[in-house]
Design a protein around this motif. Structure first.
Motif, PDB file in Angstrom:
ATOM      1  N   GLN A 153     -40.407 -16.289   9.848  1.00  0.00           N
ATOM      2  CA  GLN A 153     -39.083 -15.669   9.936  1.00  0.00           C
ATOM      3  C   GLN A 153     -38.034 -16.517   9.215  1.00  0.00           C
ATOM      4  OE1 GLN A 153     -38.957 -15.346  14.210  1.00  0.00           O
ATOM      5  NE2 GLN A 153     -39.409 -13.156  14.181  1.00  0.00           N
ATOM      6  N   THR A 156     -38.799 -16.350   5.266  1.00  0.00           N
ATOM      7  CA  THR A 156     -38.427 -15.107   4.589  1.00  0.00           C
ATOM      8  C   THR A 156     -36.914 -14.890   4.630  1.00  0.00           C
ATOM      9  OG1 THR A 156     -38.883 -13.825   6.600  1.00  0.00           O
ATOM     10  CG2 THR A 156     -40.652 -14.002   4.971  1.00  0.00           C
ATOM     11  N   LEU A 157     -36.258 -15.383   5.685  1.00  0.00           N
ATOM     12  CA  LEU A 157     -34.801 -15.307   5.718  1.00  0.00           C
ATOM     13  C   LEU A 157     -34.197 -16.174   4.618  1.00  0.00           C
ATOM     14  CD1 LEU A 157     -32.142 -14.429   6.975  1.00  0.00           C
ATOM     15  CD2 LEU A 157     -32.383 -16.260   8.650  1.00  0.00           C
ATOM     16  N   ALA A 160     -34.670 -14.354   1.436  1.00  0.00           N
ATOM     17  CA  ALA A 160     -33.702 -13.253   1.362  1.00  0.00           C
ATOM     18  C   ALA A 160     -32.333 -13.773   0.973  1.00  0.00           C
ATOM     19  CB  ALA A 160     -33.633 -12.519   2.698  1.00  0.00           C
ATOM     20  N   HIS A 274     -36.344  -9.209   4.947  1.00  0.00           N
ATOM     21  CA  HIS A 274     -36.924 -10.423   5.528  1.00  0.00           C
ATOM     22  C   HIS A 274     -37.698 -10.167   6.817  1.00  0.00           C
ATOM     23  CE1 HIS A 274     -34.184 -11.316   8.946  1.00  0.00           C
ATOM     24  NE2 HIS A 274     -35.037 -12.259   9.236  1.00  0.00           N
ATOM     25  N   GLU A 275     -37.220  -9.269   7.660  1.00  0.00           N
ATOM     26  CA  GLU A 275     -37.879  -9.085   8.953  1.00  0.00           C
ATOM     27  C   GLU A 275     -39.264  -8.451   8.795  1.00  0.00           C
ATOM     28  OE1 GLU A 275     -38.454  -9.419  12.995  1.00  0.00           O
ATOM     29  OE2 GLU A 275     -36.930 -10.334  11.715  1.00  0.00           O
ATOM     30  N   THR A 277     -41.191  -8.436   6.093  1.00  0.00           N
ATOM     31  CA  THR A 277     -42.094  -9.339   5.380  1.00  0.00           C
ATOM     32  C   THR A 277     -42.557 -10.468   6.291  1.00  0.00           C
ATOM     33  OG1 THR A 277     -40.963  -8.825   3.303  1.00  0.00           O
ATOM     34  CG2 THR A 277     -42.374 -10.769   3.325  1.00  0.00           C
ATOM     35  N   ALA A 278     -41.654 -11.013   7.106  1.00  0.00           N
ATOM     36  CA  ALA A 278     -42.041 -12.062   8.046  1.00  0.00           C
ATOM     37  C   ALA A 278     -43.103 -11.555   9.016  1.00  0.00           C
ATOM     38  CB  ALA A 278     -40.817 -12.548   8.815  1.00  0.00           C
ATOM     39  N   GLU A 412     -43.605 -10.900  -2.810  1.00  0.00           N
ATOM     40  CA  GLU A 412     -43.293 -12.015  -1.907  1.00  0.00           C
ATOM     41  C   GLU A 412     -44.445 -12.271  -0.943  1.00  0.00           C
ATOM     42  OE1 GLU A 412     -40.077 -13.227   1.591  1.00  0.00           O
ATOM     43  OE2 GLU A 412     -39.788 -11.386   0.434  1.00  0.00           O
TER      44      GLU A 412
END
Length: 455
Positions: A153, A156-157, A160, A274-275, A277-278, A412
């Motif tokens: 998390q 990926t944040l 992003a 991001h959420e 993908t995480a 990603e």
């Protein structure tokens, strides 16, 4: 699709399936906790299931041709349900994901150049920089229990933030994560009145969501103001997604986005980018920890690869298949619900205005008529000469409203998984099974602890 496998594939744990005769109110009680657990065995076997939703009919579609009709051939006849709008509008506003009609067409045309393969390729250096930093931080935590879900998390944040604004999320990341957790834990769940009242009739939760939206949009506007203050050299090429979105113009009208619209578009891209993908990366790491042999195949493919360009990412065929299979078993968007605007015929069934159409990737991707060993983790099914039907596999949706950021998310995910597994061997410390549950996305019921060791 027939899959031959030398070794017996793993079957990861899932929630118990609901009784097929579960009452309406019993189903409502389960929905708030775990939508995935409301479906019984019939939903995994039949092509279409008809039911009732108060005064209207409801349909679960598991037939690719019927899904093609709803999402492509006659997509303008179907709109989001009141509950879906209530769940998403406070965080996404009138951004691309929720826009309808001319507003959606304008946004899609305007944003399209920012998400071409060439634009995505220009953002890969941002991704690799964050991955280098993440691997360096993990290097000092080998052989100790770690929460890879939280690490994914944060990673990926950070990706992003850098791909969107060219700055890190060290200062703003915790605040953004708090917004997401606050919304998911209470406001992002569907309540009884959310499902039965028109959107124009506010529910008590809608008032709480409105207060949340005020704080949330102020935060996103602050991020945009900070990025604008950093400026851009005159004549310089775009350096991030914000440059591309801020400068974007509809090719037909010449119009760009207002500041208010830009807030919603940025919020949509950050959250969706991001959420989901995480979550996909967490599930991929979990599956590879359960299946060490497949994990070694990923590591073998990445051996000696530096992986810093789209060409490098495109060569990771098996890793891409692992990502695809992960999103089959754990689709980020587990349910697509639509309300009919007018009459239609779907799979021979009459659909009237207000009827609810449900297309559940969770069901579709595990349907017994569409997949061989549907509950098993078999990445090589995506390397077959016979690919799955385009409307039987919907990790990013389909039709005109297919996720515009899908190429970015896929690049990603493949890059991150290849780099992480190429660097570390991953195993589970926590022996408790991880059960998926559906609230907004397909989340784990708890964050298991992992142990990593350097290869």
């Amino acid at each position: 699709m027939n899959i031959a496998s030398v070794r017996r594939p793993i079957i990861p744990p899932t929630p118990p399936r609901a009784p097929d005769n579960l009452s309406f109110f019993g189903r409502l009680a389960v929905i708030r906790q775990n939508m995935i657990a409301t479906w019984g065995q019939r939903a995994y076997e039949e092509e279409i299931i008809q039911g009732r939703f108060f005064l209207h009919k409801s349909f679960i579609l598991n037939q690719p041709d019927a899904i093609r009709h709803v999402l492509l051939s006659n997509y303008e006849n179907y709109t989001r349900t009141p509950a879906g709008i209530r769940m998403l509008r406070p965080v996404l506003g009138e951004g691309l994901l929720l826009a309808e009609g001319h507003a959606w067409t304008h946004q899609r045309r305007t944003l399209a150049p920012a998400f071409t393969p060439r634009a995505t390729a220009n953002l890969v250096p941002h991704m690799t920089a964050v991955l280098d930093e993440t691997i360096a931080k993990l290097d000092v935590r080998t052989n100790e229990p770690i929460d890879l879900r939280e690490i994914m998390q944060r990673m990926t944040l950070e990706i992003a933030g850098r791909t969107m604004f060219s700055f890190g999320m060290d200062r703003h990341g915790p605040t953004l994560r708090n917004f997401i957790m606050e919304y998911a834990e209470r406001l992002g769940r569907a309540y009884f009145l959310d499902m039965v009242l028109p959107v124009s009739w506010p529910t008590p939760m809608d008032r709480a969501r409105a207060r949340f939206r005020t704080r949330w949009t102020e935060f996103v506007a602050m991020l945009i103001a900070e990025r604008r203050a950093a400026g851009k050299k005159a004549g310089a090429p775009p350096r991030d997604l914000f440059d591309l979105m801020d400068e974007a113009r509809d090719p037909e009208t010449g119009k760009g986005f207002s500041d208010e619209q830009l807030v919603d578009e940025v919020a949509t891209m950050i959250l969706a980018g991001h959420e989901t993908t995480a979550t996909a990366l967490f599930w991929a790491l979990y599956l590879l920890a359960l299946d060490p042999d497949t994990q070694e195949e990923v590591a073998s493919e990445t051996c000696g690869e530096h992986l810093d360009s789209m060409a490098d990412i495109d060569r990771q065929k098996f890793t891409r298949a692992v990502v695809d299979e992960t999103m089959r078993l754990y689709p980020p968007a587990f349910l697509v619900a639509r309300a009919a605007r007018g009459k239609d015929v779907v799979a021979g069934a009459e659909v009237n205005k207000g009827d609810i159409i449900m297309i559940a990737p969770w069901l579709l991707h595990r349907h017994e008529k569409l997949w061989d060993q549907p509950n098993a983790f078999i990445p090589k099914r995506f390397m077959s000469k016979e690919p799955p039907d385009r409307f039987a596999y919907l990790p990013f949706g389909a039709g005109p409203r297919v996720c515009i950021g899908a190429p970015f998310a896929q690049a990603e995910s493949v890059l991150a998984l290849a780099r992480l597994i190429g660097a570390f061997r991953v195993e589970l410390v926590d022996a408790n099974p991880v059960i998926p549950y559906g609230v907004v996305t397909t989340q784990p019921d708890h964050s298991p602890l992992f142990r990593i060791t350097r290869r």
